[in-house]
Structure formats: structure tokens, C-alpha cells
Design an enzyme around this catalytic site. Structure first.
Site, mmCIF file in Angstrom:
data_model
loop_
_atom_site.group_PDB
_atom_site.id
_atom_site.type_symbol
_atom_site.label_atom_id
_atom_site.label_comp_id
_atom_site.label_asym_id
_atom_site.label_seq_id
_atom_site.Cartn_x
_atom_site.Cartn_y
_atom_site.Cartn_z
ATOM 1 C CG ASP A 1 -3.377 3.812 -3.471
ATOM 2 O OD1 ASP A 1 -4.257 3.032 -3.850
ATOM 3 O OD2 ASP A 1 -3.537 4.616 -2.534
ATOM 4 C CD GLU A 2 -5.512 -0.944 -1.409
ATOM 5 O OE1 GLU A 2 -5.136 -1.674 -0.462
ATOM 6 O OE2 GLU A 2 -6.548 -0.274 -1.376
ATOM 7 C CG ASP B 1 -2.024 0.991 1.175
ATOM 8 O OD1 ASP B 1 -2.138 1.693 0.156
ATOM 9 O OD2 ASP B 1 -2.800 1.068 2.148
#
Length: 366
Positions: free
Chosen positions: A114-115, A20
Site C-alpha cells: 500500500d505504499e 500511501d
């Protein structure tokens, strides 16, 4: 007589990493503009009806959070700097990060820009442990992008996700099979990934406040009160999550929505707003080669009451003109306006990806 060993026990322990990025959008902005570094920053609109898309850690110290109205964020943090989002830039950086993931394993399941989850039970560089893989990935992300990532390492997706939150920002946390069940038991259910405020409140009303409380409830009890989700809650309370990491999961829908600076008070204004959203969605459909059969519109009024309307065709939508007409037909079915409109949304789903749209038929939407 030999003891009976459950089938699951004969399977090798999986090695799962959840990565993350730390305050991703805000961190990209601070990296690209040195004048923003160390300052409380919100990515999003600063207008009366703007919404915070992301907040830097300096802003979070004042209580600023994503999805918070910009007006509230500015009140909490008087020195807050607002910058408009640059999604193309974030997608570029995200693509670089994904290259790092794929250098270590083909089993990458992106959740957002983003993860992602990674299955590194086997890894391409022959590193001895998942922890070593996670360290290498975090170092490579920093070297290639100048950004920090937090990672959780465990034997399933649920625990890897929970672990990645434990030492943010720029942290690494590991939960082994011996540690997982005890970790879950001690945790408040409100912190469980997938348990939102409403579900946490329902659990609280049933006397379920911790993972230990959840584990003490039977499968029948949890199914009675939470339906199909009951089986999932029963499993994760014991540190069990059999979901595999699924690379390149097909996208089920694509949509666009906007909250307006001022309420749209006339049918003409509402129609114009909806058509602009339909154009954005069709641009994505053409760019990705994803053509769906279903259209859904969302209308939120000034009193926050919300309605949706949908229509599904037997074959994929053939062009922007058809999408526009379908969206308008659904919208006009809600007229006359009961009150001004605060938010509009358009979504296409039922994709048949990777194919050219069929030839344009005659169109009669009544």
C-alpha cells in the site's frame, strides 16, 4: 576568485513522491462490501489471540490501531466489525495501483502493498511539476480502484514520507527545498519516520525533543550515542537525505509466523505448527523462483520470552523436504520445552532469485 560550490549543489533537485493508500486493507473490504461502509472495521482475527492487521478510519476514531490485540480493539470499540484478511485480493488491487505508478515513471520503489516511493524528476507524461504528477496519480488510483491515496511531494525520500502523513486521509502535502529544513526543525523527533518509541525515549533522555534539538547536536555526539544511525539523524535534522529511489529492490527474506489461539504445550504440537509454516514459506519460494541458503526459526513462549535459531548452507535449499528438516532440526535443538509456545515463525533468506533449485543431494542433518 570564484566561490567553491559544493558538488551536491550542482545536481538538479530531485522530485520525490511518497504515495500511501488510506487504510488500505480496510478500505478494500468496505469497497467490496457496501454493508461495511461507514462502520468501524478491523481486518484480522476476532478471536482471543487475534491481532488487528488494519483498521478503518471509523475504528481509528476509537483508538483502534494495526498490530493491536483484537481483544483490546473490541474493548475500545464495542461495535467493531471483524473481517478476515484476503491477501490475494489486496495483492490484486496493489498490482493495479503499481500500474498507475509505472505509467508515470519507471523509478518506483514499493515498500509494501500500500505504499511506494516514486522519483518523478523526469516523468513520462511531461507534466511540469511533481505536484501535478501526484495529483494525476491520486486521481487515476481513485478512478481505477475506487480507493483514496495520500501523497507527499518533496526533494528527498525522508521529507516525502513525512509529507504524506500530514493530510491523511485523501490528502496531498508539498515540501519545497526552501521549506524542508524549517519543517524538520519544528517537528517532534517522535514523529520522524524511522525513529521508533525506544529511540525517541533515548533522545528525550538526552534532551532531544524536536528537530531543532537534533540539529544542535554534533555528528560526533550522535554517533557516540546512536552508532551508525547517528550520521542519518545528523543529515535528516538538516532536511538532507541522499538515498535514491531504488526500483525492484531485491527481497532479502520471506517468512511466515503465527500466534496461536492456545499455547502449544507438547513437542508434537510445536513441530506440527512449525512444519505448516515451512510449507507456506516454500510455496512462496517456488512461486517466485527465490531459493535461499539460510533458515531461521522464531519461538515465543507463553511468558513472551523469545528465541531464534538459524542455519546457513553453502548452496540454496533444494526442496520443501529439506526446508522442513532444517526447521525441525533447529527446533529440536531447543527441546525440552521450557514452557508452552505462544508464537512460531519460519524465515528463509540468502536468496539466489530467478534460478531453478539445484538437484537434490543426499541429506544428512544429524
Amino acid at each position: 576568485m570564484s566561490p567553491i560550490i559544493p558538488a551536491a549543489a550542482t545536481q538538479p533537485t530531485r522530485k520525490i513522491i511518497h504515495v500511501d493508500m488510506d487504510a488500505f486493507y480496510a478500505s478494500v473490504e468496505q469497497r467490496d462490501d457496501p454493508a461495511l461502509r461507514g462502520r468501524p472495521l478491523a481486518v484480522g482475527g476476532s478471536r482471543e489471540r487475534g491481532v488487528v492487521a488494519a483498521a478503518s478510519y471509523e475504528a481509528r476514531a476509537f483508538g483502534v490501531r494495526s498490530a493491536m490485540p483484537s481483544r483490546t480493539a473490541a474493548r475500545l470499540c464495542p461495535g467493531l466489525v471483524f473481517v478476515p484478511p484476503r491477501f490475494e485480493r489486496y495483492r490484486e488491487v496493489s498490482a493495479t495501483i503499481r500500474e498507475v505508478f509505472l505509467d508515470h515513471t519507471p523509478l518506483v520503489e514499493p515498500l509494501s502493498l500500500d505504499e511506494a516511493y516514486l522519483d518523478v524528476t523526469e516523468n513520462r507524461h511531461g507534466l511540469p511539476t511533481a505536484t501535478a504528477v501526484a495529483r494525476a496519480i491520486r486521481a487515476e488510483i481513485r478512478a481505477r480502484t475506487g480507493l483514496t491515496a495520500s501523497a507527499g511531494v518533496s526533494y528527498n525520500k525522508f521529507l516525502a514520507k513525512m509529507a504524506s502523513d500530514m493530510r491523511k486521509p485523501d490528502g496531498l502535502f508539498v515540501l519545497t527545498p526552501d521549506q524542508g529544513p524549517a519543517f524538520v526543525e519544528a517537528l517532534a523527533v517522535s514523529r520522524f519516520h524511522g525513529v521508533g518509541p525506544a529511540t525517541a525515549a533515548r533522545m528525550e533522555a538526552l534532551g532531544i525533543r524536536t528537530g531543532r534539538d537534533l540539529r544542535e547536536r554534533s555528528l560526533a555526539f550522535l554517533t557516540e550515542h546512536f552508532g551508525k544511525a547517528g550520521a542519518h539523524f545528523h543529515a535528516i535534522a538538516r532536511g538532507i537525505d541522499e538515498r535514491p529511489v531504488v526500483p525492484d529492490r531485491p527481497r532479502k527474506s520471506s517468512g511466515s509466523e503465527t500466534t496461536y489461539d492456545r499455547d502449544l504445550a507438547t513437542p508434537g504440537e510445536v513441530e506440527a505448527g512449525l512444519l505448516a509454516l515451512a510449507d507456506e514459506v516454500w510455496e512462496w519460494c517456488e512461486r517466485t523462483g527465490s531459493f535461499g541458503r539460510s533458515v531461521t526459526i522464531k519461538v515465543r513462549y507463553s511468558d513472551f520470552r523469545q528465541i531464534t535459531r538459524s542455519r546457513t548452507l553453502p548452496s540454496p535449499i533444494v526442496g520443501n523436504a529439506e526446508l522442513r528438516q532444517m526447521a525441525l532440526a533447529l527446533l529440536r535443538g531447543t527441546f525440552p520445552l521450557p514452557r508452552p509456545v505462544r508464537l512460531l515463525g519460519v524465515t528463509v533468506s540468502g536468496f539466489e532469485a530467478g534460478t531453478e533449485p539445484p538437484a537434490q543431494p543426499s541429506l544428512d542433518l544429524g
